[in-house]
Motif scaffolding. Structure first.
Motif, PDB file in Angstrom:
ATOM      1  N   GLY A  71       0.891  -1.177  -0.002  1.00 35.09           N
ATOM      2  CA  GLY A  71      -0.189   0.007  -0.013  1.00 35.09           C
ATOM      3  C   GLY A  71       0.785   1.338   0.013  1.00 35.09           C
ATOM      4  N   ILE A  72       1.792   1.267   0.802  1.00 35.80           N
ATOM      5  CA  ILE A  72       2.889   2.436   0.925  1.00 35.80           C
ATOM      6  C   ILE A  72       3.537   2.680  -0.372  1.00 35.80           C
ATOM      7  N   THR A  75       1.233   3.636  -3.228  1.00 29.84           N
ATOM      8  CA  THR A  75       0.728   5.192  -3.130  1.00 29.84           C
ATOM      9  C   THR A  75       1.901   5.900  -3.614  1.00 29.84           C
ATOM     10  N   LEU A  76       2.913   5.728  -3.275  1.00 30.20           N
ATOM     11  CA  LEU A  76       4.133   6.682  -3.598  1.00 30.20           C
ATOM     12  C   LEU A  76       4.545   6.418  -4.905  1.00 30.20           C
ATOM     13  N   GLU A  78       2.434   5.556  -7.771  1.00 33.92           N
ATOM     14  CA  GLU A  78       1.358   5.804  -8.867  1.00 33.92           C
ATOM     15  C   GLU A  78       1.255   7.156  -9.018  1.00 33.92           C
ATOM     16  N   TYR A  82      -4.680   7.208  -8.839  1.00 36.74           N
ATOM     17  CA  TYR A  82      -4.526   5.868  -8.033  1.00 36.74           C
ATOM     18  C   TYR A  82      -5.376   4.728  -8.817  1.00 36.74           C
ATOM     19  N   VAL A  86      -5.739   1.041  -4.430  1.00 37.87           N
ATOM     20  CA  VAL A  86      -4.980   1.993  -3.745  1.00 37.87           C
ATOM     21  C   VAL A  86      -5.897   3.171  -3.378  1.00 37.87           C
ATOM     22  N   ALA A  87      -6.848   3.628  -4.103  1.00 30.40           N
ATOM     23  CA  ALA A  87      -7.639   4.635  -3.895  1.00 30.40           C
ATOM     24  C   ALA A  87      -8.774   4.180  -2.826  1.00 30.40           C
ATOM     25  N   GLY A  89      -8.154   2.254  -0.368  1.00 31.93           N
ATOM     26  CA  GLY A  89      -7.382   2.097   0.952  1.00 31.93           C
ATOM     27  C   GLY A  89      -7.534   0.685   1.289  1.00 31.93           C
TER      28      GLY A  89
END
Length: 210
Positions: A71-72, A75-76, A78, A82, A86-87, A89
């Motif tokens: 996830g981290i 997120t960084l 893309e 997103y 990812v969008a 969560g």
């Protein structure tokens, strides 16, 4: 008054005494015949431990860490728009739920606590539902284009990186791997729930019988 009978069988004399309910010794025998509550509780929790909750909890903790790390990273990495997982969560809240479930399962291996078993059952119901939702989101992401690369209009210019098929292949590979993890987490949660429900049902039945 107690009735006593004497029987001789094979050189052995058997003396049988029938104690009426009014005799004080009857209450002592009745109380002595019941196993302690702690022993009964331990027996019920032992039934739950047949599922090896420590091993199941370790699986949940490991996969939970994997979800949060991905996830981290995603997120960084893309580009502004997103992807669906990812969008939503899902990588974070499913990861945290798995860490909670795993910690409770590992703890249930150490303690004879039927309330802890009930809590594990509730949390694993949440894990089952969450993994189904996560699987749906990852599957949807596999079937769709990379965000920002959709064909909205005929003359719309697409970014240069959209033409790189390796981006889509990598995205699909990650989503496919996370789907496999979700299936593993689903099976683990079902096993923990099945054994936990059986232990809770035995506990409730014993309380009613007493």
């Amino acid at each position: 008054m107690a009735a006593t009978t004497v029987t001789d069988s094979g050189g052995v004399r058997i003396i049988t005494e029938v104690i009426p309910p009014t005799d004080p010794r009857a209450a002592q025998l009745a109380s002595g015949s019941k196993p302690p509550a702690s022993t009964m509780l331990s027996f019920q929790v032992q039934g739950f431990r047949k599922a090896h909750p420590k091993a199941l909890g370790t699986i949940h903790i490991f996969t939970g860490i994997v979800h949060i790390c991905f996830g981290i990273i995603l997120t960084l990495s893309e580009r502004g728009t997103y992807s669906i997982p990812v969008a939503s969560g899902v990588l974070f809240w499913l990861g945290l739920l798995l860490l909670l479930s795993g910690s409770l399962l590992v703890e249930s291996e150490k303690r004879d606590n039927i309330l802890l078993v009930k809590t594990c059952c509730v949390i694993n119901v949440g894990v089952i539902l969450s993994t189904l939702v996560a699987t749906l989101l990852h599957t949807t992401a596999i079937t769709r284009d990379i965000p920002g690369c959709e064909h909205n209009t005929q003359y719309q210019l697409r970014p240069d990186w959209c033409s790189d098929i390796e981006n889509k292949m990598l995205s699909n590979w990650l989503d496919s791997m996370l789907v496999i993890f979700c299936l593993l987490e689903f099976c683990t949660a079902v096993a923990a729930l099945a054994f936990g429900y059986n232990a809770v049902k035995q506990h409730n039945y014993t309380r009613m019988a007493l």
